[in-house]
Design a protein around this motif. Sequence first.
Motif: not given
Length: 150
Positions: A53, A56-57, A89, A91
């Motif tokens: 977190w 990444e988004d 997360c 990705t």
Amino acid sequence: MGPRGLSGPRCCALYAVLGALAGLSLYRPAAAAAMVANDERRSASPVAATPCWRLEDFVVAQECARCSSFQAKTLPECSRTGFIEKINCATSKREEYKSCRSAVMEARVFWRFVGSMMCVAAVFAVLVVWRQRVLDRKALEKVRKQIESI
């Protein structure tokens, strides 16, 4: 003699109260700085050890909630605040837990701070009233001696 004629226990009490105020005002920034230092140390570790977190988004899968007894024993994130939220997360497709602070916990911290400030204000009020009574007693004694000398 202390400040403005205070001496002995009164001066010590004044310094103790002022020290307590300074300690209260310094406690919160010091704790925040320690948490930032811990976060910086953790972020200095390799990318693999960094929570997803942070990189990444992410989507919050579960809002901030109190840790269960099992989670408190198994997840280190629970030990900080006692509350965690589940993060998905995008990705890496991982699910992780993040320590958080609930609104109830924030309210409790706020009211504890307000209560401690009210106590400090009450102590100062008592000290002011006590000091004024001492000064009034001294002035009355001085007037009484002047009247007797006449």
